[in-house]
Design a protein around this motif. Structure first.
Motif, short mmCIF file in Angstrom:
data_model
loop_
_atom_site.label_atom_id
_atom_site.label_comp_id
_atom_site.label_asym_id
_atom_site.label_seq_id
_atom_site.Cartn_x
_atom_site.Cartn_y
_atom_site.Cartn_z
N UNK A 1 0.82 -1.22 0.00
CA UNK A 1 0.00 0.00 0.00
C UNK A 1 0.84 1.26 0.00
N UNK A 2 2.10 1.16 0.40
CA UNK A 2 2.97 2.34 0.48
C UNK A 2 3.97 2.42 -0.67
N UNK A 3 3.89 1.49 -1.60
CA UNK A 3 4.78 1.51 -2.77
C UNK A 3 4.23 2.49 -3.79
N UNK A 4 5.08 3.40 -4.23
CA UNK A 4 4.69 4.42 -5.20
C UNK A 4 5.75 4.53 -6.29
N UNK A 5 5.31 4.90 -7.49
CA UNK A 5 6.26 5.19 -8.56
C UNK A 5 6.72 6.63 -8.39
N UNK A 6 8.02 6.86 -8.50
CA UNK A 6 8.57 8.20 -8.32
C UNK A 6 9.39 8.58 -9.55
N UNK A 7 8.80 9.39 -10.45
CA UNK A 7 9.50 9.76 -11.69
C UNK A 7 10.74 10.63 -11.46
N UNK A 8 10.93 11.16 -10.23
CA UNK A 8 12.14 11.95 -9.94
C UNK A 8 13.41 11.11 -10.10
N UNK A 9 13.29 9.79 -9.89
CA UNK A 9 14.44 8.90 -9.98
C UNK A 9 14.56 8.23 -11.35
N UNK A 10 13.58 8.38 -12.21
CA UNK A 10 13.60 7.76 -13.52
C UNK A 10 12.33 6.96 -13.76
N UNK A 11 12.15 6.56 -14.98
CA UNK A 11 10.94 5.83 -15.37
C UNK A 11 10.90 4.44 -14.72
N UNK A 12 9.78 4.11 -14.11
CA UNK A 12 9.58 2.80 -13.53
C UNK A 12 10.23 2.58 -12.18
N UNK A 13 10.80 3.63 -11.58
CA UNK A 13 11.44 3.49 -10.26
C UNK A 13 10.39 3.66 -9.17
N UNK A 14 10.38 2.69 -8.25
CA UNK A 14 9.41 2.67 -7.16
C UNK A 14 10.08 3.09 -5.86
N UNK A 15 9.28 3.65 -4.94
CA UNK A 15 9.80 4.03 -3.63
C UNK A 15 8.95 3.40 -2.54
N UNK A 16 9.58 3.16 -1.40
CA UNK A 16 8.94 2.65 -0.20
C UNK A 16 9.97 2.76 0.91
N UNK A 17 9.67 2.22 2.08
CA UNK A 17 10.67 2.17 3.15
C UNK A 17 10.44 0.92 3.98
N UNK A 18 11.51 0.49 4.62
CA UNK A 18 11.46 -0.67 5.49
C UNK A 18 12.19 -0.32 6.77
N UNK A 19 11.47 -0.34 7.88
CA UNK A 19 12.03 0.02 9.19
C UNK A 19 12.73 1.38 9.16
N UNK A 20 12.13 2.32 8.43
CA UNK A 20 12.66 3.68 8.36
C UNK A 20 13.74 3.89 7.33
N UNK A 21 14.19 2.85 6.67
CA UNK A 21 15.20 2.98 5.63
C UNK A 21 14.52 3.17 4.28
N UNK A 22 14.93 4.19 3.51
CA UNK A 22 14.32 4.40 2.20
C UNK A 22 14.71 3.30 1.21
N UNK A 23 13.75 2.86 0.43
CA UNK A 23 13.97 1.84 -0.59
C UNK A 23 13.65 2.41 -1.96
N UNK A 24 14.46 2.06 -2.94
CA UNK A 24 14.19 2.37 -4.34
C UNK A 24 14.18 1.04 -5.08
N UNK A 25 13.14 0.81 -5.87
CA UNK A 25 13.00 -0.48 -6.52
C UNK A 25 12.55 -0.39 -7.95
N UNK A 26 12.53 -1.54 -8.60
CA UNK A 26 12.12 -1.62 -10.00
C UNK A 26 11.61 -3.03 -10.27
N UNK A 27 10.60 -3.10 -11.12
CA UNK A 27 10.05 -4.40 -11.54
C UNK A 27 11.10 -5.14 -12.37
N UNK A 28 11.30 -6.43 -12.09
CA UNK A 28 12.24 -7.26 -12.84
C UNK A 28 11.53 -8.53 -13.26
N UNK A 29 11.89 -9.06 -14.40
CA UNK A 29 11.31 -10.30 -14.90
C UNK A 29 12.32 -11.44 -14.75
#
Length: 156
Positions: free
Chosen positions: A41-69
């Motif tokens: 529910x807290x995962x969001x796409x953030x175009x500031x980091x580039x196309x398809x880059x997702x943001x979230x956090x785990x235990x207060x640490x920022x996470x940047x992610x991307x869909x992989x096949x």
């Protein structure tokens, strides 16, 4: 030590499709987690980091992610050990709990790229395929010889 995989093609065909996250964390626990409510529910796409880059956090640490096949020709499986062995040399048995075709790959505060160790490991499947020994068919060999002769004539 031997490892036994406890499933067959029928179980693989019937196994449930899983939604997976590859997190840069070691979590001491193997209980249920409400990932949909407490993480997805807290995962969001953030175009500031580039196309398809997702943001979230785990235990207060920022996470940047991307869909992989999962690489073409491979199948992603989730296996669970049925019983923890008491010694390292004991036989181990793994059972199938599900499969996946895609997953979200996460980094701490760093945009995912091909420089990441995990991404490089995925690229190795292409290298392994290129290096894999496969016999050359006679007709492929004849076609290559013919192409080489024609190329030589054109250059003369």
């Amino acid at each position: 030590m031997s490892i036994t995989l406890d499933f067959d093609a029928k179980q693989l065909a019937k196994s449930k499709q899983l939604s997976l996250h590859y997190l840069p964390a070691k979590i001491q626990g193997d209980g249920e987690a409400n990932v949909e409510k407490c993480f997805n529910n807290y995962t969001r796409e953030n175009p500031d980091y580039g196309s398809g880059i997702l943001t979230n956090s785990l235990r207060g640490y920022p996470l940047l992610g991307q869909q992989a096949n999962v690489p073409s020709g491979y199948k992603g499986l989730v296996l669970q050990e049925t019983e923890k062995p008491l010694i390292d040399t004991a036989e181990r048995q793994l059972r199938l709990t599900g499969q996946f075709d895609e997953f979200i790959y996460w980094n701490y505060d760093k945009v995912p790229s091909n420089a990441d160790g995990y991404r490089q490991a995925l690229l190795m499947t292409d290298v392994a395929e290129a290096l894999m020994y496969q016999p050359i068919k006679q007709e492929d060999l004849d076609a290559e010889i013919q192409r080489h002769k024609e190329s030589k004539k054109e250059n003369s």
